[in-house]
Design a protein around this motif. Structure first.
Motif, PDB file in Angstrom:
ATOM      1  N   THR A  26      53.499  36.805  19.267  1.00 49.38           N
ATOM      2  CA  THR A  26      52.317  36.724  20.118  1.00 49.38           C
ATOM      3  C   THR A  26      52.070  35.281  20.531  1.00 49.38           C
ATOM      4  OG1 THR A  26      51.274  38.640  19.082  1.00 49.38           O
ATOM      5  CG2 THR A  26      49.834  37.141  20.286  1.00 49.38           C
ATOM      6  N   VAL A  27      51.948  35.058  21.835  1.00 52.37           N
ATOM      7  CA  VAL A  27      51.561  33.760  22.375  1.00 52.37           C
ATOM      8  C   VAL A  27      50.087  33.859  22.749  1.00 52.37           C
ATOM      9  CG1 VAL A  27      51.858  32.136  24.280  1.00 52.37           C
ATOM     10  CG2 VAL A  27      53.860  33.231  23.242  1.00 52.37           C
ATOM     11  N   ASN A  28      49.264  33.028  22.146  1.00 50.44           N
ATOM     12  CA  ASN A  28      47.834  33.011  22.448  1.00 50.44           C
ATOM     13  C   ASN A  28      47.570  31.992  23.549  1.00 50.44           C
ATOM     14  OD1 ASN A  28      47.030  34.978  20.533  1.00 50.44           O
ATOM     15  ND2 ASN A  28      47.233  33.462  18.911  1.00 50.44           N
ATOM     16  N   LEU A  29      47.149  32.494  24.699  1.00 46.77           N
ATOM     17  CA  LEU A  29      46.892  31.671  25.883  1.00 46.77           C
ATOM     18  C   LEU A  29      45.385  31.559  26.097  1.00 46.77           C
ATOM     19  CD1 LEU A  29      47.606  30.335  28.674  1.00 46.77           C
ATOM     20  CD2 LEU A  29      47.685  32.663  29.601  1.00 46.77           C
ATOM     21  N   MET A  30      44.909  30.331  26.305  1.00 44.76           N
ATOM     22  CA  MET A  30      43.490  30.105  26.595  1.00 44.76           C
ATOM     23  C   MET A  30      43.361  29.505  27.994  1.00 44.76           C
ATOM     24  SD  MET A  30      40.676  28.015  24.299  1.00 44.76           S
ATOM     25  CE  MET A  30      41.655  26.507  24.226  1.00 44.76           C
ATOM     26  N   SER A  31      42.492  30.119  28.813  1.00 44.66           N
ATOM     27  CA  SER A  31      42.253  29.584  30.147  1.00 44.66           C
ATOM     28  C   SER A  31      40.966  30.184  30.705  1.00 44.66           C
ATOM     29  CB  SER A  31      43.444  29.859  31.069  1.00 44.66           C
ATOM     30  OG  SER A  31      43.317  29.081  32.249  1.00 44.66           O
ATOM     31  N   PHE A  32      40.821  30.116  32.015  1.00 41.24           N
ATOM     32  CA  PHE A  32      39.588  30.528  32.673  1.00 41.24           C
ATOM     33  C   PHE A  32      39.428  32.047  32.661  1.00 41.24           C
ATOM     34  CE2 PHE A  32      41.224  26.630  34.663  1.00 41.24           C
ATOM     35  CZ  PHE A  32      40.216  25.757  34.288  1.00 41.24           C
ATOM     36  N   PRO A  33      38.186  32.537  32.616  1.00 44.73           N
ATOM     37  CA  PRO A  33      37.951  33.973  32.475  1.00 44.73           C
ATOM     38  C   PRO A  33      37.846  34.718  33.811  1.00 44.73           C
ATOM     39  CG  PRO A  33      35.877  32.813  32.292  1.00 44.73           C
ATOM     40  CD  PRO A  33      36.941  31.757  32.547  1.00 44.73           C
ATOM     41  N   VAL A  34      37.491  35.960  33.716  1.00 46.58           N
ATOM     42  CA  VAL A  34      37.106  36.852  34.818  1.00 46.58           C
ATOM     43  C   VAL A  34      38.217  36.939  35.875  1.00 46.58           C
ATOM     44  CG1 VAL A  34      35.168  37.588  36.262  1.00 46.58           C
ATOM     45  CG2 VAL A  34      34.732  36.086  34.330  1.00 46.58           C
ATOM     46  N   LEU A  35      37.966  36.469  37.102  1.00 40.80           N
ATOM     47  CA  LEU A  35      38.919  36.677  38.188  1.00 40.80           C
ATOM     48  C   LEU A  35      40.237  35.966  37.938  1.00 40.80           C
ATOM     49  CD1 LEU A  35      36.595  36.413  41.329  1.00 40.80           C
ATOM     50  CD2 LEU A  35      37.542  38.479  40.289  1.00 40.80           C
ATOM     51  N   PHE A  36      40.164  34.734  37.432  1.00 41.99           N
ATOM     52  CA  PHE A  36      41.404  34.011  37.124  1.00 41.99           C
ATOM     53  C   PHE A  36      42.200  34.785  36.083  1.00 41.99           C
ATOM     54  CE2 PHE A  36      44.220  30.984  35.182  1.00 41.99           C
ATOM     55  CZ  PHE A  36      44.500  30.022  36.148  1.00 41.99           C
ATOM     56  N   GLN A  37      41.531  35.236  35.042  1.00 43.56           N
ATOM     57  CA  GLN A  37      42.200  35.981  33.967  1.00 43.56           C
ATOM     58  C   GLN A  37      42.827  37.270  34.496  1.00 43.56           C
ATOM     59  OE1 GLN A  37      39.775  36.647  30.512  1.00 43.56           O
ATOM     60  NE2 GLN A  37      41.167  38.132  29.614  1.00 43.56           N
ATOM     61  N   GLU A  38      42.061  37.981  35.292  1.00 43.86           N
ATOM     62  CA  GLU A  38      42.549  39.259  35.832  1.00 43.86           C
ATOM     63  C   GLU A  38      43.785  39.065  36.699  1.00 43.86           C
ATOM     64  OE1 GLU A  38      41.109  41.829  39.575  1.00 43.86           O
ATOM     65  OE2 GLU A  38      39.543  41.547  38.058  1.00 43.86           O
ATOM     66  N   ARG A  39      43.738  38.112  37.613  1.00 40.35           N
ATOM     67  CA  ARG A  39      44.855  37.904  38.536  1.00 40.35           C
ATOM     68  C   ARG A  39      46.059  37.250  37.849  1.00 40.35           C
ATOM     69  NH1 ARG A  39      43.388  39.401  43.885  1.00 40.35           N
ATOM     70  NH2 ARG A  39      41.582  40.754  43.519  1.00 40.35           N
ATOM     71  N   TYR A  40      45.794  36.334  36.926  1.00 43.49           N
ATOM     72  CA  TYR A  40      46.896  35.671  36.232  1.00 43.49           C
ATOM     73  C   TYR A  40      47.633  36.668  35.326  1.00 43.49           C
ATOM     74  CZ  TYR A  40      49.482  31.690  34.394  1.00 43.49           C
ATOM     75  OH  TYR A  40      50.488  30.807  34.076  1.00 43.49           O
ATOM     76  N   THR A  41      46.875  37.536  34.705  1.00 41.86           N
ATOM     77  CA  THR A  41      47.493  38.549  33.847  1.00 41.86           C
ATOM     78  C   THR A  41      48.429  39.446  34.646  1.00 41.86           C
ATOM     79  OG1 THR A  41      45.622  38.536  32.310  1.00 41.86           O
ATOM     80  CG2 THR A  41      47.016  40.499  32.309  1.00 41.86           C
ATOM     81  N   LYS A  42      47.969  39.868  35.793  1.00 39.50           N
ATOM     82  CA  LYS A  42      48.772  40.784  36.611  1.00 39.50           C
ATOM     83  C   LYS A  42      49.976  40.079  37.249  1.00 39.50           C
ATOM     84  CE  LYS A  42      48.373  44.146  40.374  1.00 39.50           C
ATOM     85  NZ  LYS A  42      47.444  44.788  41.357  1.00 39.50           N
ATOM     86  N   ALA A  43      49.759  38.858  37.759  1.00 37.35           N
ATOM     87  CA  ALA A  43      50.811  38.183  38.516  1.00 37.35           C
ATOM     88  C   ALA A  43      51.836  37.476  37.646  1.00 37.35           C
ATOM     89  CB  ALA A  43      50.191  37.175  39.489  1.00 37.35           C
ATOM     90  N   VAL A  44      51.408  36.986  36.477  1.00 38.68           N
ATOM     91  CA  VAL A  44      52.300  36.153  35.657  1.00 38.68           C
ATOM     92  C   VAL A  44      52.583  36.764  34.288  1.00 38.68           C
ATOM     93  CG1 VAL A  44      52.645  33.856  34.659  1.00 38.68           C
ATOM     94  CG2 VAL A  44      51.464  34.089  36.856  1.00 38.68           C
ATOM     95  N   ILE A  45      51.529  37.128  33.568  1.00 42.45           N
ATOM     96  CA  ILE A  45      51.725  37.590  32.193  1.00 42.45           C
ATOM     97  C   ILE A  45      52.469  38.915  32.130  1.00 42.45           C
ATOM     98  CG2 ILE A  45      50.535  38.349  30.089  1.00 42.45           C
ATOM     99  CD1 ILE A  45      48.379  36.263  30.718  1.00 42.45           C
ATOM    100  N   ALA A  46      52.054  39.882  32.937  1.00 37.76           N
ATOM    101  CA  ALA A  46      52.688  41.209  32.884  1.00 37.76           C
ATOM    102  C   ALA A  46      54.188  41.143  33.196  1.00 37.76           C
ATOM    103  CB  ALA A  46      51.967  42.173  33.811  1.00 37.76           C
ATOM    104  N   PRO A  47      54.616  40.444  34.256  1.00 38.75           N
ATOM    105  CA  PRO A  47      56.065  40.344  34.499  1.00 38.75           C
ATOM    106  C   PRO A  47      56.803  39.612  33.383  1.00 38.75           C
ATOM    107  CG  PRO A  47      54.834  39.786  36.481  1.00 38.75           C
ATOM    108  CD  PRO A  47      53.836  39.884  35.373  1.00 38.75           C
ATOM    109  N   PHE A  48      56.159  38.597  32.798  1.00 39.52           N
ATOM    110  CA  PHE A  48      56.801  37.888  31.688  1.00 39.52           C
ATOM    111  C   PHE A  48      57.016  38.825  30.504  1.00 39.52           C
ATOM    112  CE2 PHE A  48      56.303  35.706  27.614  1.00 39.52           C
ATOM    113  CZ  PHE A  48      57.379  34.828  27.657  1.00 39.52           C
ATOM    114  N   GLU A  49      55.999  39.597  30.149  1.00 38.89           N
ATOM    115  CA  GLU A  49      56.124  40.519  29.016  1.00 38.89           C
ATOM    116  C   GLU A  49      57.174  41.587  29.285  1.00 38.89           C
ATOM    117  OE1 GLU A  49      51.720  40.372  26.927  1.00 38.89           O
ATOM    118  OE2 GLU A  49      52.095  41.845  28.520  1.00 38.89           O
TER     119      GLU A  49
END
Length: 349
Positions: A26-49
């Motif tokens: 598990t990599v614990n990532l800390m950054s900005f919430p709400v819209l940034f989190q939602e879009r970053y998760t979909k665009a970057v984190i999900a493809p990486f996983e």
């Protein structure tokens, strides 16, 4: 039980253990919430996983880089966060305090494709996104789109202006922009002209602390006009059905960078470095720019982003960007904040 049966049972147990999926890192990532989190998760984190099924990324959102820095300080003896995306100036403080580990191109090869301004020797991390300040308007209340920062002092918007005050970096960026517009030469020496210009805007200000962010009160019509960051403004434009507009005024703007960093003594350093490398890749940066309109720090990504997305960033208007050394400016921050407290905020309604 016979010896033969014991051997077979042991073999079955071994096969069962081998068949179990290995526990994911598990990599614990800390950054900005709400819209940034939602879009970053979909665009970057999900493809990486998907590409790395043995690694899971857990996202922890905090509203500001200052709060992220406080979390890193609190965890210094036993870090729980592996990667943090935060404002460049704040990451300099984290570097100076030994909270962040220096990234190495030998371990993170996509660093070689970063634009020069994304790599600063004073920083442990590197730039991952760029954004610029824009004028925000409610399209129902502001029918004719203004082209100047001085619209903020138009009496038509008395009591309808929303600006995040210093110590928020929106306030600092706006100070520098107005100082330049008023003929200021070097914000590292003085921003007196910018402070004076803000004093003419202050009587129109409804709030210096818009919540939850400056975009919401403008979308709702609680405020008519204000200042904020382009990427979130573009996204709020889409989400609100066009109720919010973002304008790059003729006086120009400044770029601000977010950096991606590896925490010192990260408990999952190998997996964290793999994620950082992916986050800096052309593929990931293109996807995030097209999802949220940040300017990518990867030069190859800039060439690959769709024209439609590029048109909603400041890349085509680089000539309007006022040079600003955020790291050097950090040393002036407290003095400028004191001027805000004495000469700007008291003049508001």
């Amino acid at each position: 039980m016979s010896p033969v049966i014991r051997i077979l049972s042991g073999g079955a147990l071994l096969l069962g253990l081998l068949a179990r999926p290995a526990a994911a890192e598990t990599v614990n990532l800390m950054s900005f919430p709400v819209l940034f989190q939602e879009r970053y998760t979909k665009a970057v984190i999900a493809p990486f996983e998907k590409a790395n099924p043995g690694i899971k990324v857990s996202y922890f959102g905090l509203p500001s880089s200052a709060q992220m820095l406080g979390t890193l300080r609190a965890q210094k003896a036993a870090p729980q966060i592996d990667v943090v995306i935060m404002d460049l100036a704040v990451s300099k403080a984290g570097t100076d305090e030994g909270l962040l580990a220096k990234l190495d191109e030998a371990e993170i090869p996509n660093m070689k494709d970063l634009v020069p301004e994304a790599r600063r020797p004073e920083l442990a991390g590197v730039g991952v996104t760029f954004d610029n300040l824009v004028l925000l308007t409610n399209t129902d209340l502001v029918k004719e789109r203004p082209d100047s920062w001085y619209a903020l002092r138009d009496k038509a918007y008395a009591g309808r202006v929303a600006i995040p005050a210093m110590p928020d970096i929106v306030g600092l960026a706006l100070t520098v922009i107005l100082d330049k517009a008023e003929g200021g030469q070097d914000p590292l020496k003085t921003v007196d002209k910018g402070i004076a210009a803000l004093g003419t805007i202050a009587p129109n200000v409804q709030t210096w602390d818009p919540r939850p962010e400056v975009y919401a009160p403008i979308v709702s019509g609680q405020a008519a006009i204000g200042a904020g960051w382009n990427a979130r403004a573009q996204l709020n434009h889409d989400i609100s059905g066009g109720k919010l507009a973002a304008v790059l005024p003729k006086e120009g703007s400044v770029f601000q960078a977010n950096t991606i960093n590896l925490t010192a003594n990260s408990p999952n350093a190998a997996a964290a470095k793999k994620f950082i490398d992916y986050a800096l890749s052309a593929e990931a940066q293109k996807a995030f720019t097209e999802a949220m309109f940040y300017v990518p720090s990867n030069a190859k990504a800039r060439a690959a982003v769709s024209p439609e997305a590029i048109d909603r960033t400041a890349l085509k208007h680089a000539d309007r960007m006022i040079p600003l050394d955020w790291i050097a400016m950090a040393g002036r921050r407290d003095a400028i904040l004191e001027q805000w407290r004495r000469r700007v905020i008291p003049l508001s309604r």
